[in-house]
Structures are given as C-alpha cells and as structure tokens.
Design an enzyme around this catalytic site. Structure first.
Site, PDB file in Angstrom:
ATOM      1  CG  HIS A 130      -2.317   0.433   0.977  1.00  0.00           C
ATOM      2  ND1 HIS A 130      -2.879   0.573  -0.276  1.00  0.00           N
ATOM      3  CD2 HIS A 130      -3.297   0.792   1.850  1.00  0.00           C
ATOM      4  CE1 HIS A 130      -4.135   0.975  -0.154  1.00  0.00           C
ATOM      5  NE2 HIS A 130      -4.407   1.124   1.119  1.00  0.00           N
ATOM      6  CE1 TYR A 170      -2.303   4.548  10.236  1.00  0.00           C
ATOM      7  CE2 TYR A 170      -3.121   6.399  11.519  1.00  0.00           C
ATOM      8  CZ  TYR A 170      -2.327   5.277  11.408  1.00  0.00           C
ATOM      9  OH  TYR A 170      -1.548   4.878  12.463  1.00  0.00           O
TER      10      TYR A 170
END
Length: 194
Positions: free
Chosen positions: A22, A68
């Site tokens: 990611h 995030y």
C-alpha cells in the site's frame, strides 16, 4: 501541456507500514527526493512530509501524507489550496491492484477504483478528479476478502524487485511528466516490461 507542480506519494504512516504494498506511492516519492537530493520533512500545516526542488525553472513540491490512507485528501487539499495548484498540475502515485507487479501506468482523471486514498483526494478537491495518476502495479490476491491484508502486507522479494523496477521505469520518464509531455511519457512507460 500543464507542468506538474505537486507529486503525491500515497501510503500509511509509521514503521509497521513501511515497505508494504500500500506504500508503493510513498516509496516512489522517497526515490524522487533521494534523486533530487532533497529531504522530506514533516510539515504539520500540510499533514505530511514535504520537499521542494526545481525542474527547468519551475518549483515541484513533493508530498507524502502522514494521515492514514483514507484521509490523504486532507493533506493534498491543504498543500494544493495554499499554493493554488490546480488538479491537472498534480500527480498522485499509488498502488494498483488491477496491474501486476512490475507494471506502471500513467492516467489522467477517472474514478477512485475502490482506492480509499484516491476517493478522499477526489472528495477533498471538491469532486475534482482531473489529476494525473501513476498506477504502480502490486497485483491482486484473487479474492476481494483478502485485499486488506494483501495491501497491508509486505511483498515477497521477487515481487518487490518487480515493483522497484516499475518505480525505476517511472523515474526514467519523470522529466517528461514534469514538463507535461504525458503522451511521450506514456508511450515510453507503457512499453516497459519488468
């Protein structure tokens, strides 16, 4: 041709997420900073790590959001709004499930394709999706239920080497991207094989 003024590398903050699939976009921006010999430094105003370098007389800003992934737009919008950078002058580098490891593709506009980082950027830019994307292939685990653990996991060595190669290919066309010559950059990048 619009020159790129902001390159964003998506990822999650913290050592537990370093080198995960990611964080492919963040890795790309780290490699640019290293090549340009600039340091990414924390900037609370933009909720991320930032740096700046000059390319052919134009300032290019680098950003790795330290929010995030699903809050990446907060960081991108803060910096883009402050410096009045339009979406078409932004390149967002991100991991792409729909491409195999070792493949990198450039794209302008489009939807978020289920990518929460892109989803938030589009929303925070006022539903503007006309930014450029560098899609770094990480492959797909084969089952939608496995995606979360897959993207948050570290790639096996052979797979990571392919991702690194695709980042190298993308760095090779970066001068064309920065100049806004996406047609040339796409021809070169899309013909590469890892």
């Amino acid at each position: 041709m619009t020159a790129i003024q902001l390159i964003v590398g998506l990822g999650n903050p913290g050592p537990e997420y370093e080198q995960t699939r990611h964080n492919a976009g963040a890795l790309f921006v780290e490699r640019i900073a290293s090549a340009q010999r600039v340091s990414l430094t924390a900037d609370k105003k933009y909720f991320g790590l930032t740096a700046k370098f000059s390319h052919q007389g134009n300032d290019v800003r680098l950003l790795i959001p330290t929010t995030y992934m699903n809050r990446s737009g907060q960081s991108v919008a803060a910096l883009a709004n402050f410096f009045r950078i339009k979406p078409e002058a932004i390149l967002v580098a991100h991991d792409e499930l729909d491409l195999p490891p070792g493949v990198a593709k450039l794209k302008r506009g489009g939807g978020h394709g289920g990518h929460n980082g892109l989803r938030d950027i589009i929303a925070q830019l006022g539903n503007q999706n006309d930014f450029h994307r560098l899609r770094l292939g990480i492959g797909h685990p084969g089952d939608a239920k496995l995606v979360s653990n897959f993207v948050l996991g570290r790639a096996p060595r052979a797979e990571q080497e392919k991702l690194d190669a695709s980042i190298d290919f993308a760095l090779g066309v970066l001068p064309d991207v920065l100049a806004g010559d996406f047609a040339k950059a796409m021809r070169e990048l899309h013909s590469q094989k890892a």
